[in-house]
Design a protein around this motif. Structure first.
Motif, PDB file in Angstrom:
ATOM      1  N   SER A 182       0.822  -1.204   0.000  1.00 23.67           N
ATOM      2  CA  SER A 182       0.000   0.000   0.000  1.00 23.67           C
ATOM      3  C   SER A 182       0.856   1.253   0.000  1.00 23.67           C
ATOM      4  O   SER A 182       0.584   2.213  -0.738  1.00 23.67           O
ATOM      5  CB  SER A 182      -0.935   0.005   1.223  1.00 23.67           C
ATOM      6  OG  SER A 182      -1.820  -1.093   1.204  1.00 23.67           O
ATOM      7  N   ARG A 186       1.038   3.919  -3.049  1.00 21.61           N
ATOM      8  CA  ARG A 186       0.653   5.306  -2.787  1.00 21.61           C
ATOM      9  C   ARG A 186       1.683   6.265  -3.362  1.00 21.61           C
ATOM     10  O   ARG A 186       1.344   7.317  -3.917  1.00 21.61           O
ATOM     11  CB  ARG A 186       0.513   5.528  -1.280  1.00 21.61           C
ATOM     12  CG  ARG A 186      -0.024   6.910  -0.919  1.00 21.61           C
ATOM     13  CD  ARG A 186       0.101   7.170   0.572  1.00 21.61           C
ATOM     14  NE  ARG A 186      -0.580   6.151   1.350  1.00 21.61           N
ATOM     15  CZ  ARG A 186      -0.452   6.048   2.685  1.00 21.61           C
ATOM     16  NH1 ARG A 186       0.356   6.882   3.332  1.00 21.61           N
ATOM     17  NH2 ARG A 186      -1.100   5.118   3.349  1.00 21.61           N
ATOM     18  N   TYR A 298     -15.959  -0.192  -0.149  1.00 25.52           N
ATOM     19  CA  TYR A 298     -14.785   0.377   0.527  1.00 25.52           C
ATOM     20  C   TYR A 298     -13.529   0.281  -0.339  1.00 25.52           C
ATOM     21  O   TYR A 298     -12.791   1.263  -0.491  1.00 25.52           O
ATOM     22  CB  TYR A 298     -14.556  -0.342   1.854  1.00 25.52           C
ATOM     23  CG  TYR A 298     -13.385   0.229   2.628  1.00 25.52           C
ATOM     24  CD1 TYR A 298     -13.556   1.297   3.493  1.00 25.52           C
ATOM     25  CD2 TYR A 298     -12.096  -0.293   2.474  1.00 25.52           C
ATOM     26  CE1 TYR A 298     -12.488   1.843   4.181  1.00 25.52           C
ATOM     27  CE2 TYR A 298     -11.021   0.247   3.152  1.00 25.52           C
ATOM     28  CZ  TYR A 298     -11.223   1.308   4.007  1.00 25.52           C
ATOM     29  OH  TYR A 298     -10.154   1.850   4.670  1.00 25.52           O
ATOM     30  N   ARG A 301     -12.792   2.701  -3.125  1.00 25.06           N
ATOM     31  CA  ARG A 301     -12.441   4.076  -2.755  1.00 25.06           C
ATOM     32  C   ARG A 301     -11.154   4.194  -1.956  1.00 25.06           C
ATOM     33  O   ARG A 301     -10.485   5.216  -1.995  1.00 25.06           O
ATOM     34  CB  ARG A 301     -13.584   4.692  -1.941  1.00 25.06           C
ATOM     35  CG  ARG A 301     -14.847   4.921  -2.759  1.00 25.06           C
ATOM     36  CD  ARG A 301     -15.983   5.497  -1.929  1.00 25.06           C
ATOM     37  NE  ARG A 301     -16.585   4.482  -1.061  1.00 25.06           N
ATOM     38  CZ  ARG A 301     -16.569   4.532   0.254  1.00 25.06           C
ATOM     39  NH1 ARG A 301     -15.962   5.504   0.884  1.00 25.06           N
ATOM     40  NH2 ARG A 301     -17.155   3.571   0.964  1.00 25.06           N
ATOM     41  N   HIS A 302     -10.793   3.140  -1.211  1.00 27.69           N
ATOM     42  CA  HIS A 302      -9.693   3.290  -0.263  1.00 27.69           C
ATOM     43  C   HIS A 302      -8.539   2.302  -0.442  1.00 27.69           C
ATOM     44  O   HIS A 302      -7.413   2.615  -0.082  1.00 27.69           O
ATOM     45  CB  HIS A 302     -10.230   3.162   1.165  1.00 27.69           C
ATOM     46  CG  HIS A 302     -11.269   4.180   1.510  1.00 27.69           C
ATOM     47  ND1 HIS A 302     -10.986   5.512   1.687  1.00 27.69           N
ATOM     48  CD2 HIS A 302     -12.611   4.047   1.685  1.00 27.69           C
ATOM     49  CE1 HIS A 302     -12.098   6.170   1.981  1.00 27.69           C
ATOM     50  NE2 HIS A 302     -13.102   5.307   1.973  1.00 27.69           N
TER      51      HIS A 302
END
Length: 331
Positions: A182, A186, A298, A301-302
């Motif tokens: 993650s 990012r 979820y 979106r995340h």
């Protein structure tokens, strides 16, 4: 209404299949050289708890098996100090079979929520939908590695990895892996959602995901985690990776449920009863519907990061729980 009747029909067939396959040789256990298990019914609250745990965690990347093993230990299911070693072994087999059989509820939840996609696959079987036929082929390709390796190593896995400490290790390592991926994504992608759709998936991509799924034979790893991450790594979008994970899960979990029901169904129903099985399946179905709907919303979106933190947290909490209960027992 048609979809609901269709699902209700499948629920009924599943429960009947579990019951009849389990009772097929009832009354012959006395001839079995293994010691018969004393009748010990599971309470309704215990069945509800296991159904909720199964349904909520089956498709989340947190490992349903790990959570079920922890729930069993906390509630003391299958732990009777007055049983002989042979009886304890049989009780353990019955409990393992029960937690696998209630997966039927989670399977039915995906059939309910993705009825349109399932219908497309069925039309592909009879040659009326080329996309459905391709998807069926890809799901089959993804299932084969687990089918082969699962049959070869099933007994070894249950003997050495179905315990609290292997699960804790898998939770921790899986959580750290999610956080690492993650954080990397990012920085690199800044939220971009490029990738292939499910309709554009190739059989090579499916096979890679299928081999990744085999890692989840280690309880605590999470089948959903490795198949979703595998889908992302081969180039699927998050939405496509999640949907493929669900569809692959229907086949993989269905095969595991059928296998354990045929092999240990009679023992399971002698140790517990029909009512406990029905409660577990129904509650797992309801919980899985809620879980899948939330997860799809979820993740779109995340992403997966929150599950990494959760896995690390539950690994630490479980370690404290296991060490504390061991110290209390020693005292």
């Amino acid at each position: 209404m048609g979809k609901r009747l269709h699902t209700a029909f499948i629920v009924g067939l599943t429960l009947l299949a579990c019951s009849f396959s389990a009772l097929g040789s009832e009354g012959t256990l006395g001839a079995n050289p293994v010691v018969a298990v004393e009748q010990k019914m599971m309470t309704t609250p215990q069945a509800v708890v296991l159904g909720v745990v199964e349904g909520l965690t089956e498709y989340l990347p947190v490992s349903s098996t790990g959570h079920l093993l922890l729930a069993e230990k906390i509630m003391g299911i299958g732990e009777d100090p007055y049983q002989s070693p042979a009886q304890r072994e049989q009780t353990k087999e019955a409990v393992d079979a029960y937690t696998i059989c209630i997966q039927a509820g989670a399977i039915l939840a995906v059939l309910w929520l993705y009825f349109g996609r399932i219908k497309q696959i069925l039309l592909g079987v009879v040659g009326k939908d080329s996309t459905g036929r391709r998807l069926l082929f890809n799901v089959t390709a993804g299932f084969l590695p687990a089918a082969v390796l699962g049959l070869l190593f099933n007994k070894v896995i249950k003997s050495y990895l179905f315990g609290p400490w292997p699960v804790v290790i898998a939770w921790l390592l899986g959580g750290l892996a999610i956080l690492a991926v993650s954080w990397r994504n990012r920085k690199r992608n800044q939220g971009t959602r490029l990738g292939s759709l499910l309709e554009d998936m190739t059989w090579q991509m499916a096979l890679i995901i299928g081999f990744a799924q085999c890692i989840a034979m280690w309880p605590g790893v999470s089948r959903s985690l490795v198949t979703i991450v595998g889908g992302l790594l081969v180039g699927l979008t998050m939405e496509a990776a999640v949907e493929y994970s669900f569809l692959l899960g229907v086949v993989t979990l269905g095969a595991a449920t059928a296998y354990d029901t045929l092999k240990h169904g009679q023992l399971m129903l002698q140790t517990f009863d029909h009512y406990s099985l029905i409660v577990g399946v129904v509650v797992a179905f309801i919980a899985a519907v809620v879980s899948v709907k939330w997860m799809v919303s979820y993740l779109s979106r995340h992403g997966l990061e929150i599950f990494g933190y959760y896995r690390v947290a539950i690994a630490v909490a479980t370690t404290v729980f296991l060490l504390t209960t061991k110290m209390i027992w020693i005292q």
